[in-house]
Design a protein around this motif. Structure first.
Motif, PDB file in Angstrom:
ATOM      1  N   SER A  34     -15.454  43.425  48.401  1.00 47.77           N
ATOM      2  CA  SER A  34     -15.269  44.530  47.456  1.00 47.77           C
ATOM      3  C   SER A  34     -15.980  44.237  46.140  1.00 47.77           C
ATOM      4  N   LEU A  35     -15.842  43.012  45.659  1.00 46.89           N
ATOM      5  CA  LEU A  35     -16.478  42.658  44.396  1.00 46.89           C
ATOM      6  C   LEU A  35     -17.991  42.702  44.520  1.00 46.89           C
ATOM      7  N   GLU A  36     -18.497  42.204  45.642  1.00 44.12           N
ATOM      8  CA  GLU A  36     -19.949  42.164  45.836  1.00 44.12           C
ATOM      9  C   GLU A  36     -20.543  43.565  45.916  1.00 44.12           C
ATOM     10  N   SER A  37     -19.789  44.503  46.485  1.00 45.65           N
ATOM     11  CA  SER A  37     -20.268  45.888  46.605  1.00 45.65           C
ATOM     12  C   SER A  37     -19.847  46.740  45.416  1.00 45.65           C
ATOM     13  N   ASN A  38     -19.259  46.083  44.411  1.00 45.73           N
ATOM     14  CA  ASN A  38     -18.839  46.776  43.181  1.00 45.73           C
ATOM     15  C   ASN A  38     -17.801  47.861  43.471  1.00 45.73           C
ATOM     16  N   GLU A  39     -16.923  47.581  44.430  1.00 44.81           N
ATOM     17  CA  GLU A  39     -15.847  48.486  44.778  1.00 44.81           C
ATOM     18  C   GLU A  39     -14.517  47.907  44.294  1.00 44.81           C
ATOM     19  N   PRO A  40     -13.557  48.758  43.922  1.00 42.20           N
ATOM     20  CA  PRO A  40     -12.247  48.245  43.515  1.00 42.20           C
ATOM     21  C   PRO A  40     -11.530  47.554  44.675  1.00 42.20           C
ATOM     22  N   VAL A  41     -10.636  46.641  44.327  1.00 39.72           N
ATOM     23  CA  VAL A  41      -9.882  45.865  45.309  1.00 39.72           C
ATOM     24  C   VAL A  41      -8.502  46.486  45.467  1.00 39.72           C
ATOM     25  N   GLU A  42      -8.052  46.632  46.703  1.00 37.47           N
ATOM     26  CA  GLU A  42      -6.718  47.166  46.947  1.00 37.47           C
ATOM     27  C   GLU A  42      -5.659  46.142  46.537  1.00 37.47           C
ATOM     28  N   TYR A  43      -4.540  46.616  46.010  1.00 43.93           N
ATOM     29  CA  TYR A  43      -3.511  45.758  45.432  1.00 43.93           C
ATOM     30  C   TYR A  43      -3.044  44.676  46.400  1.00 43.93           C
TER      31      TYR A  43
END
Length: 585
Positions: A34-43
């Motif tokens: 998620s971080l690498e694709s610049n997407e938010p991380v689910e809780y």
């Protein structure tokens, strides 16, 4: 992973530790993607990852021992922190030694749990200069894309509202928030400010910091956090009109500060033996060490809470004169406003130029800045001669004495060094120290032996080449939201206590006095330099030392509150400040 071949049992332990860390890497795979694709991380994905880092008892013990040694030998407020708070402040006394020793005996389920327990122990100090931060954990940003601000109306019952500004759904803007998580909204914010915010001893200031009105990275802490939230979402009961009342459930938007490189390449690197493995270099000794878990006495940006998402506020009644300096004119009142909110390398010239532009006018100040600002601004505005600081004291250890002796004769006079006697004056004489021994003294009593004398040659040159301004202390009034910290606190307190400049505090809790500054003790530091904590002392007009400023409650002379209009346009607050200034004149 470094394998120390001493005993076979230790070898087995370290091999098992590698396996556990490998498991953490697997548990964090979704986070990395998620971080690498610049997407938010689910809780729940973030939770699984953070809780998967293994607890290492030996590393934890060494970390606690290091923090305990550091605070025992350098933290000037160690004993005072155990006392009940002075009237006006609200926080719980803390016996750091006892609590840290107890922490050392506790077993935790994960390294994250240990790190947060250590962090929360130091947070009890309510001292913005002193905290423990783990870069792998505290670099996550938890954002609700929802900003709250407090409105206090002046009707008969003094009604208090929590009002939202929703960046995801603007139709919710200016709705009243009646409940948060099942609690009355005001109580939910006050409880959070009381329990979770660590940067002021004044609850009213912490209340302001929980909301969206502090113009700095410490604001909006209820909805914008750096520590893992206890729940995956927060529910808000909104009342927007007679026909629109509903419950809003808002999940956390989880990202990582400064991209994914640190987390993927360092935090999950199993060959790294700095943060997770037992490291004999991270010991309870007086030497510079490197660790991502660092005791801080700093306002370094990488350790601050996430930056506020507030947009620049519109100023309907103020005209920009020069950067951060405004002329306030509503047709009746003309007042100069200086907004000094952050440290800058070119701060001195900006201050000089700005005040020259406002020459022959009154002023309203909202102040913050660098260590030299209290000395420089006092000399600049009020033509005061040094010493222009409160008496100050530091702890001197055997470890620092050789550095002091070396600095006395060899340090560059234009480069500030915390253990250079040339940057201090003797108290109460105000004279330079004649030698290092005079600076070190008997070391039997630590009480107000020093004045800070940190003006650079460039600052001295500016002061010598500028004509005196026409105003006196009666022509100045200071307005802050209470979060005027560190050097800003020293400046405003010095203006108020010594020069009798009037002060205004904005926001906070209704009909409750509030501080106009916070945590004047300590000093801006980096974790890779010799550590220093300082304490400054209140003095009266005769120079007689009173109490430690850090533990002295100093409420503002006047109070203003936020409403729906001035919360969005601070020039309206400046107009109110100008009226107070003119009335008292």
């Amino acid at each position: 992973m470094k394998i120390i071949q001493v005993y076979s049992t230790l070898n087995i332990y370290l091999v098992l530790f590698v396996a556990l860390l490998t498991d953490a890497k697997l548990q964090c795979e979704e986070v990395s993607k998620s971080l690498e694709s610049n997407e938010p991380v689910e809780y729940n994905v973030a939770k699984k990852c953070l809780k998967s880092f293994p607890y290492n008892a030996r590393h934890a013990t060494k970390t606690v021992d290091s923090v305990l040694h550091f605070l025992s030998n350098y933290y000037v407020f160690l004993d005072r922190a155990k006392d009940n708070p002075p009237s006006g402040f609200k926080y719980q006394p803390v016996d750091l030694k006892t609590e840290l020793i107890s922490l050392r005996k506790t077993t935790f389920k994960s390294d994250h749990d240990f790190s947060m327990a250590l962090r929360n122990t130091l947070f009890k100090l309510k001292d913005g200069h002193t905290r423990v931060t783990n870069l792998c954990y505290q670099n996550f940003i938890y954002d609700q894309n929802l900003a709250l601000y407090s409105v206090i109306t002046t009707d008969k019952v003094g009604k208090k509202n929590q009002v939202s500004n929703d960046t995801l759904d603007p139709s919710n803007n200016d709705c009243e928030v009646t409940e948060i998580g099942g609690k009355p909204a005001l109580k939910a914010i006050v409880d959070f400010a009381n329990d979770k915010i660590a940067y002021s001893k004044d609850l009213g200031v912490r209340f302001n910091m929980a909301l969206a009105l502090s113009i700095n990275s410490y604001s909006q802490q209820f909805n914008l956090r750096g520590d893992f939230p206890e729940t995956s979402n927060i529910t808000y009961n909104l009342s927007c009109s007679k026909n629109k009342s509903f419950t809003l459930e808002r999940k956390w938007n989880i990202t990582y500060k400064n991209g994914f490189g640190l987390f993927n390449n360092f935090c999950l690197n199993q060959n790294n033996n700095t943060i997770f493995s037992p490291n004999d270099n991270f010991a309870s000794s007086d030497k510079e060490t490197e660790s991502t878990l660092a005791t801080e006495s700093t306002s370094n940006d990488k350790f601050e809470p996430p930056e506020s998402s507030n947009e620049n506020k519109k100023l309907a009644h103020a005209k920009l004169v020069v950067e951060d300096f405004y002329l306030l004119d509503d047709g009746k009142t003309k007042v100069g406003v200086a907004v000094i909110t952050r440290e800058r390398q070119d701060h001195d010239n900006i201050l000089k130029d700005g005040f020259q532009k406002l020459n022959k006018r009154d002023m309203s100040n909202n102040i913050g800045g660098a260590l030299t600002v209290p000395l420089f601004l006092t000399s600049l505005l009020l033509s005061s001669k040094q010493p222009n600081s409160f008496p100050t004291d530091i702890i001197i250890q055997n470890f620092t004495i050789p550095k002091i002796e070396e600095n006395f004769n060899t340090s560059d006079p234009n480069v500030y060094n915390i253990y250079n006697p040339n940057f201090y004056l003797s108290f109460p004489s105000g004279k330079h120290f004649r030698n290092a021994s005079e600076f070190i003294g008997s070391r039997k009593k630590r009480t107000s032996n020093l004045y800070i004398n940190a003006l650079t040659s460039n600052e001295e040159k500016i002061l010598n080449n500028i004509s005196s301004f026409p105003w006196t202390s009666d022509d100045i009034i200071i307005i802050t939201n209470g979060f005027c910290a560190s050097s800003c606190a020293l400046l405003t307190l010095f203006f108020s206590e010594i020069h009798k400049v009037k002060t205004i505090a904005v926001g906070g809790l209704l009909d409750t006095q509030m501080s106009f500054s916070t945590f004047p003790g300590g000093e801006v530091q980096s974790p890779n330099v010799i550590s220093l904590f300082s304490e400054s002392y209140d003095i009266d007009m005769n120079g007689t030392v009173k109490d430690i400023l850090e533990y002295t409650y100093k409420p503002a002379d006047y109070r203003l509150y936020y409403d729906e209009d001035n919360a969005k346009d601070p020039s309206l607050l400046w107009l109110e400040a100008a009226k107070i200034l003119n009335e008292k004149a």
